[in-house]
Design an enzyme around this catalytic site. Structure first.
Site, PDB file in Angstrom:
ATOM      1  N   ASP A 140       0.832  -1.192   0.000  1.00  0.00           N
ATOM      2  CA  ASP A 140       0.000   0.000   0.000  1.00  0.00           C
ATOM      3  C   ASP A 140       0.875   1.254   0.000  1.00  0.00           C
ATOM      4  O   ASP A 140       1.925   1.276   0.626  1.00  0.00           O
ATOM      5  CB  ASP A 140      -0.869  -0.032   1.270  1.00  0.00           C
ATOM      6  CG  ASP A 140      -2.140   0.751   1.091  1.00  0.00           C
ATOM      7  OD1 ASP A 140      -2.927   0.802   2.054  1.00  0.00           O
ATOM      8  OD2 ASP A 140      -2.353   1.303   0.001  1.00  0.00           O
ATOM      9  N   ASN A 149     -10.429  -2.315  -6.329  1.00  0.00           N
ATOM     10  CA  ASN A 149      -9.652  -1.436  -7.208  1.00  0.00           C
ATOM     11  C   ASN A 149     -10.209  -1.464  -8.624  1.00  0.00           C
ATOM     12  O   ASN A 149     -10.323  -0.441  -9.288  1.00  0.00           O
ATOM     13  CB  ASN A 149      -8.188  -1.879  -7.277  1.00  0.00           C
ATOM     14  CG  ASN A 149      -7.487  -1.735  -5.947  1.00  0.00           C
ATOM     15  OD1 ASN A 149      -6.612  -2.509  -5.623  1.00  0.00           O
ATOM     16  ND2 ASN A 149      -7.872  -0.730  -5.182  1.00  0.00           N
TER      17      ASN A 149
END
Lengths: 276, 348
Positions: free
Chosen positions: B93, B141
């Site tokens: 991340d 996503n």
């Protein structure tokens, strides 16, 4: 008397401040550290577990003051049956006493009108404990307050297996088409996701584990997929309101980053009518 | 008790945290948004150049013999006996924030992240880890982000596998791409070609490499979607009679997941798709403390390590800290006594 049971003024005041921001709708607790607490104090293990239960009642009061809609606690794992038989028996007798206590009029559950639900592989639970559980759950059937999910003889993988078996049975019975099996179907088939009145429980927003271990230990894997995980080094019976408030502050600070993600819009984790 | 009383007794931890709570609470409420904005703008962004990595300490776990056979000794302990995870999952991340902080486009962040991912994976394999899983793209996503960015990431992964094919094959690394029913059709042809090329190269290299390392890249993957497709597959098999309803147990459910032995949505350069061990250590960078729908079933007993640095800045020291946390952890699996680290004998 009701006045004696009220939380201290500074606690209620701090909770009111938190309510100005975002409060988690569903909080989960892994109540770890009872045995270590007993060892540190030099008392027997049973006293540690009793202190843990008292702390649970306290924590439930804080959550109710904050306006949390659902609380899930990890009381006993299927893996814990592998502990020494003496300890398992002691834990079962403690559970029987506490579920009997839940039925009492002055207990927290009754005072706040909480709905009680036991989730787990109840075939593994001794009949005496099961009888007290069923009586306690029956008494809360008409309640409309927040939900308390007690995970007893529970692992998340077993719950997912239970959901899969239910879906397979529904498919064989013709109630469900194979192509309709998706995440929503699994959500609906999971016992801890469905309140006693049939409504969907909101997804776990915050999961707190005490005693410093940094793992989920097979607890709420599906429901906690998007939850903020908080790990506290303090042992469960020694948890203070300030540690919990520190976790809440971190929760509120971490929320804006998540709000923009697609997570909030997932229908299968958003409640479809529970308490809204 | 007045202030003097508190001071006289000495400030106890609870009082200190009360003061901190009173100071920080304004930040938590909606009125604190200006306070947070001011703090964010004045926070210094550290600029660390990307480090090159000297070799991590070798644990004598891979021996490349002269005839090309690879003996992977699956000793799940380092040279000094410390436990080493068999399966490490990484949620890399922070690539976008890393690029924004340097005034670069997000694509530069993803490129830096991809390089860091390969370095981290190879370092972990050298340390004795069997399987490394990377969460490159999630189902969230692919539904939320712009399709340009998703396409860029897919091409980036394909490009990386193509350019690093010889390195991966030399180190006996097999690559598995795990995906979901909604995202598997989006995998570009270049990725299919890269995986096929890796398989062909490994076969040419020869040797029984069935027990080599596995680099598992999750593209368009979601733990919930994975469990849903496993349930669907099992229901389909029971409906057609290939399976009996009574034989459905946890092992079977695990086998039908993407990390199990039946890879329904994904690609693999392994000769036989085998079941991967459960996740022992899960690392998430950039300070976010969530699982975000990655390998839910497989992470039931995983140690969770949340690191502060953004992913391209995740260096060797951070990796060592994660491995140390795993080694220190008292993994009881519900029992009372700690379990001993697993050691399995050498395999040829």
């Amino acid at each position: 008397m009701a006045a004696d049971r009220r939380l201290p003024w500074w606690l209620r005041w701090t909770c009111a401040i938190f309510r100005a921001g975002e409060v988690p709708r569903h909080v989960a607790f892994i109540m770890d550290g009872n045995r270590r607490y007993a060892r540190q104090l030099g008392v027997e293990l049973q006293a540690g577990h009793t202190a843990g239960f008292d702390k649970l009642e306290q924590v439930l009061e804080w959550c109710l003051e904050l306006g949390v809609e659902a609380v899930t606690v990890f009381a006993f794992s299927i893996d814990n049956f592998r502990r020494p038989a003496a300890e398992v028996d002691a834990l079962m007798s403690l559970a029987r006493d506490k579920f009997a206590h839940f039925q009492a009029h002055e207990s927290l559950i009754q005072r706040y009108g909480m709905r009680l639900q036991i989730v787990g592989d109840l075939h593994l639970v001794p009949p005496a404990v099961l009888a007290e559980m069923e009586r306690a759950v029956a008494l809360t059937r008409t309640h409309t307050g927040p939900l308390l999910n007690v995970c007893f003889a529970y692992t998340a993988q077993h719950e997912l297996l239970h959901a899969t078996r239910a879906i397979v049975a529904a498919t064989r019975a013709g109630e469900l088409d194979v192509d309709e099996i998706d995440e929503h179907a699994i959500s609906r088939a999971m016992p801890s996701n469905v309140a006693p009145d049939g409504q969907q429980v909101p997804a776990v927003d915050l999961l707190v584990r005490t005693s410093g271990e940094r793992r989920l230990s097979n607890f709420l894997l599906w429901q906690a997929a998007g939850a903020r995980l908080a790990f506290l080094d303090v042992l469960w019976p020694a948890l203070s309101a300030w540690s919990f408030f520190a976790v809440l502050i971190q929760f509120q600070l971490s929320q804006p980053a998540v709000a923009s993600a697609a997570w909030r819009d997932r229908e299968c984790v958003r409640s479809s009518g529970c308490c809204s | 008790m007045g202030v003097r009383g508190i001071v006289a007794q000495g400030l106890v931890v609870q009082e200190v945290s009360l003061l901190l709570a009173l100071l920080l609470v304004p930040f938590a409420s909606p009125l604190g948004a200006p306070c947070r904005a001011i703090c964010a703008s004045t926070r210094q962004v550290p600029h660390w150049p990307l480090r090159s990595w000297p070799g991590v300490r070798r644990s004598r776990s891979v021996v490349l013999a002269g005839d090309g056979h690879v003996n992977v000794a699956r000793r799940h302990a380092g040279a000094d006996g410390t436990p080493i995870p068999r399966h490490v999952a990484i949620i890399p991340d922070g690539n976008g924030r890393w690029a924004s902080a340097r005034g670069l486009p997000r694509s530069a962040g993803h490129a830096a992240g991809a390089t860091a991912a390969l370095r981290a994976s190879l370092a972990l394999f050298e340390a004795g880890v069997e399987v490394v899983s990377l969460f490159a793209l999630s189902t969230e996503n692919t539904s939320g982000r712009s399709t340009g960015e998703v396409e860029h990431i897919l091409q980036l992964v394909a490009q990386l596998l193509t350019s690093q094919a010889s390195t991966l094959v030399d180190r006996a690394v097999r690559v598995r791409i795990v995906s979901s029913p909604s995202c598997a059709p989006l995998l570009p042809r270049k990725l299919h070609a890269a995986i096929a090329d890796l398989r062909a190269r490994a076969e040419r290299r020869g040797g029984a490499q069935a027990d080599g390392y596995v680099l598992c890249i999750a593209l368009g993957y979601g733990g919930m979607a994975d469990l849903a497709q496993a349930a669907r597959e099992i229901a389909r098999k029971v409906a057609t009679g290939a399976l009996s309803a009574d034989s459905v147990d946890e092992e079977m459910l695990g086998a039908h997941l993407a990390t199990g032995g039946e890879l329904a949505y994904g690609l693999s350069s392994e000769p036989h798709v085998r079941a991967l061990p459960p996740v022992d250590l899960l690392i998430r960078t950039s300070g976010e403390q969530r699982l975000s729908n990655f390998l839910l079933w497989q992470s039931a007993y995983a140690e969770l390590h949340f690191a502060q640095p953004l992913w391209p800045d995740f260096g060797r020291a951070d990796l060592d800290a994660a491995l140390r946390q795993f080694a220190r952890a008292d993994r009881r699996f519900g029992r009372v006594q700690p379990t001993s680290p697993e050691t399995t004998e050498c395999r040829v």
